[in-house]
Design a protein around this motif. Sequence first.
Motif, PDB file in Angstrom:
ATOM      1  N   PRO A 142       0.714  -1.146   0.003  1.00  0.00           N
ATOM      2  CA  PRO A 142       0.068  -0.037   0.090  1.00  0.00           C
ATOM      3  C   PRO A 142       0.812   1.240   0.123  1.00  0.00           C
ATOM      4  CG  PRO A 142      -0.073  -0.894   2.178  1.00  0.00           C
ATOM      5  CD  PRO A 142       0.622  -1.949   1.112  1.00  0.00           C
ATOM      6  N   ALA A 143       0.257   2.449  -0.404  1.00  0.00           N
ATOM      7  CA  ALA A 143       0.795   3.569  -0.237  1.00  0.00           C
ATOM      8  C   ALA A 143       1.179   3.888   1.053  1.00  0.00           C
ATOM      9  CB  ALA A 143       0.076   4.865  -1.097  1.00  0.00           C
ATOM     10  N   GLN A 144       2.047   5.093   1.176  1.00  0.00           N
ATOM     11  CA  GLN A 144       2.474   5.407   2.725  1.00  0.00           C
ATOM     12  C   GLN A 144       1.075   5.968   3.394  1.00  0.00           C
ATOM     13  OE1 GLN A 144       5.469   8.302   2.638  1.00  0.00           O
ATOM     14  NE2 GLN A 144       5.444   8.384   4.957  1.00  0.00           N
ATOM     15  N   ASN A 145       0.994   5.402   4.554  1.00  0.00           N
ATOM     16  CA  ASN A 145       0.093   6.061   5.636  1.00  0.00           C
ATOM     17  C   ASN A 145      -0.255   7.395   5.771  1.00  0.00           C
ATOM     18  OD1 ASN A 145      -2.457   6.000   6.984  1.00  0.00           O
ATOM     19  ND2 ASN A 145      -1.774   5.017   8.552  1.00  0.00           N
ATOM     20  N   GLN A 146      -1.346   8.302   5.419  1.00  0.00           N
ATOM     21  CA  GLN A 146      -1.123   9.656   5.974  1.00  0.00           C
ATOM     22  C   GLN A 146      -1.745   9.790   7.398  1.00  0.00           C
ATOM     23  OE1 GLN A 146      -0.062  12.200   4.030  1.00  0.00           O
ATOM     24  NE2 GLN A 146       0.793  10.344   2.792  1.00  0.00           N
ATOM     25  N   PRO A 147      -1.168  10.495   8.118  1.00  0.00           N
ATOM     26  CA  PRO A 147      -1.749  10.903   9.601  1.00  0.00           C
ATOM     27  C   PRO A 147      -3.098  11.407   9.799  1.00  0.00           C
ATOM     28  CG  PRO A 147       0.045  12.406   8.837  1.00  0.00           C
ATOM     29  CD  PRO A 147      -0.186  11.661   7.877  1.00  0.00           C
ATOM     30  N   LEU A 148      -3.662  10.956  10.968  1.00  0.00           N
ATOM     31  CA  LEU A 148      -4.988  11.592  11.221  1.00  0.00           C
ATOM     32  C   LEU A 148      -4.912  12.756  11.959  1.00  0.00           C
ATOM     33  CD1 LEU A 148      -8.187  10.963  11.502  1.00  0.00           C
ATOM     34  CD2 LEU A 148      -7.488   9.913  13.679  1.00  0.00           C
ATOM     35  N   THR A 149      -5.706  13.741  11.725  1.00  0.00           N
ATOM     36  CA  THR A 149      -5.727  15.157  12.649  1.00  0.00           C
ATOM     37  C   THR A 149      -6.759  15.007  13.422  1.00  0.00           C
ATOM     38  OG1 THR A 149      -6.360  16.314  10.751  1.00  0.00           O
ATOM     39  CG2 THR A 149      -3.809  16.192  11.047  1.00  0.00           C
ATOM     40  N   VAL A 150      -6.741  15.623  14.644  1.00  0.00           N
ATOM     41  CA  VAL A 150      -8.169  15.865  15.584  1.00  0.00           C
ATOM     42  C   VAL A 150      -7.955  17.376  16.200  1.00  0.00           C
ATOM     43  CG1 VAL A 150      -9.493  15.326  17.619  1.00  0.00           C
ATOM     44  CG2 VAL A 150      -8.102  13.425  16.188  1.00  0.00           C
ATOM     45  N   THR A 151      -8.730  18.160  15.569  1.00  0.00           N
ATOM     46  CA  THR A 151      -8.983  19.764  15.997  1.00  0.00           C
ATOM     47  C   THR A 151     -10.170  19.869  16.934  1.00  0.00           C
ATOM     48  OG1 THR A 151      -7.823  20.142  14.025  1.00  0.00           O
ATOM     49  CG2 THR A 151      -8.718  21.997  15.274  1.00  0.00           C
ATOM     50  N   ALA A 152      -9.846  20.235  18.236  1.00  0.00           N
ATOM     51  CA  ALA A 152     -10.851  20.536  19.070  1.00  0.00           C
ATOM     52  C   ALA A 152     -11.139  22.080  19.383  1.00  0.00           C
ATOM     53  CB  ALA A 152     -10.987  19.647  20.298  1.00  0.00           C
ATOM     54  N   THR A 153     -12.459  22.545  19.628  1.00  0.00           N
ATOM     55  CA  THR A 153     -12.440  23.952  19.920  1.00  0.00           C
ATOM     56  C   THR A 153     -13.658  23.975  20.661  1.00  0.00           C
ATOM     57  OG1 THR A 153     -14.068  24.508  18.172  1.00  0.00           O
ATOM     58  CG2 THR A 153     -11.850  24.841  17.884  1.00  0.00           C
ATOM     59  N   ALA A 154     -13.731  24.870  21.834  1.00  0.00           N
ATOM     60  CA  ALA A 154     -14.677  24.791  22.790  1.00  0.00           C
ATOM     61  C   ALA A 154     -15.487  26.407  22.740  1.00  0.00           C
ATOM     62  CB  ALA A 154     -14.261  24.680  24.164  1.00  0.00           C
ATOM     63  N   SER A 155     -16.822  26.563  22.998  1.00  0.00           N
ATOM     64  CA  SER A 155     -17.309  27.861  23.175  1.00  0.00           C
ATOM     65  C   SER A 155     -18.347  27.575  24.309  1.00  0.00           C
ATOM     66  CB  SER A 155     -18.166  28.000  21.897  1.00  0.00           C
ATOM     67  OG  SER A 155     -19.115  27.064  21.624  1.00  0.00           O
ATOM     68  N   THR A 156     -18.426  28.556  25.214  1.00  0.00           N
ATOM     69  CA  THR A 156     -19.335  28.719  26.428  1.00  0.00           C
ATOM     70  C   THR A 156     -20.466  29.400  26.038  1.00  0.00           C
ATOM     71  OG1 THR A 156     -18.263  30.393  27.404  1.00  0.00           O
ATOM     72  CG2 THR A 156     -17.495  28.216  27.652  1.00  0.00           C
ATOM     73  N   SER A 157     -21.628  29.140  26.851  1.00  0.00           N
ATOM     74  CA  SER A 157     -22.857  29.755  26.745  1.00  0.00           C
ATOM     75  C   SER A 157     -23.613  29.632  27.893  1.00  0.00           C
ATOM     76  CB  SER A 157     -23.894  29.675  25.541  1.00  0.00           C
ATOM     77  OG  SER A 157     -24.928  30.245  25.551  1.00  0.00           O
ATOM     78  N   GLY A 158     -23.409  30.576  28.865  1.00  0.00           N
ATOM     79  CA  GLY A 158     -23.867  30.282  30.435  1.00  0.00           C
ATOM     80  C   GLY A 158     -23.001  29.514  31.151  1.00  0.00           C
ATOM     81  N   SER A 159     -23.828  28.278  31.466  1.00  0.00           N
ATOM     82  CA  SER A 159     -23.125  27.452  32.128  1.00  0.00           C
ATOM     83  C   SER A 159     -22.735  26.141  31.243  1.00  0.00           C
ATOM     84  CB  SER A 159     -24.056  26.615  33.522  1.00  0.00           C
ATOM     85  OG  SER A 159     -25.166  26.234  32.958  1.00  0.00           O
ATOM     86  N   ASP A 160     -23.041  26.178  29.818  1.00  0.00           N
ATOM     87  CA  ASP A 160     -23.027  25.165  29.150  1.00  0.00           C
ATOM     88  C   ASP A 160     -21.648  25.401  28.254  1.00  0.00           C
ATOM     89  OD1 ASP A 160     -24.031  22.505  27.867  1.00  0.00           O
ATOM     90  OD2 ASP A 160     -23.926  23.927  26.105  1.00  0.00           O
TER      91      ASP A 160
END
Length: 262
Positions: A142-160
């Motif tokens: 197989p071809a060379q494996n490409q890495p997985l990327t995980v991008t996380a962001t957070a936003s608040t609204s009151g207590s949530d």
Amino acid sequence: MGEPGRRRTAAEWWRGLPGAWRANVSLYCLATIALIALVTQVLTGRGGPPQRLEVASRAPVTTTTSPRFQTTTTTGPPTTGAPDTTAAPVTTVAPPPPAKGPNTPPAPAPLQVQPQDTTTAPPVCRNSTDPRCGDFSWSPEPAQNQPLTVTATASTSGSDVTFTVRVIDPDHSVTGNCAQVDIGDGPSQPFGCTPPQCVNAHGPWTPPAQVTGDQTFTFHHAVENYRATFTFRTDQDVPCPNPYGSMNTGSVDVTVPAAPGP
């Protein structure tokens, strides 16, 4: 010319012959008559020992078959001209089968031997699960494996707080992948994580096609001070391991804003 004339002519011819010629002709006639008489005696059997005339003949063979006996009989007319010296007809009789009584055991059934298949077809060792195909391998590589990327962001609204997590794998789908969420203020929460049903692969296997995966996931939690960590995997696929599967983690810090002063 009539008959008297012919006789007269013959007599004149005979008298006209010289004496020596007439003597020779007379001897020839006497010899001819003696020879005819001898032949007659030989043919009629008189005047000599009895003659034996034998005529050879081959008698036909007649075969007669009955349910219990088989008989072969030789018959034919006697030999002509000689005493019958042919031997008497010979008859061959097959013995009858043994009688079956009430206690006679039945004849054993013939033994039936099933033919054994001594040839075994070789396995088809392409994407196979047959152990005879040997160790698992990719063919072609197989071809060379490409890495997985995980991008996380957070936003608040009151207590949530809302977490938005984007997962991208350049060569593997991320739909339905196994993930693990660790908010930081309690036990981790797995979701959508189904253990793969890996096949018992043997021999050469064809690599799967490369597919780009791009998915966005949303999570909600109470607003507190913590670090949320999101772990995604795309290596949980069939066959195992998938040559383009990857695993990676993304995190985001959540901080409760300070309360405004008096």
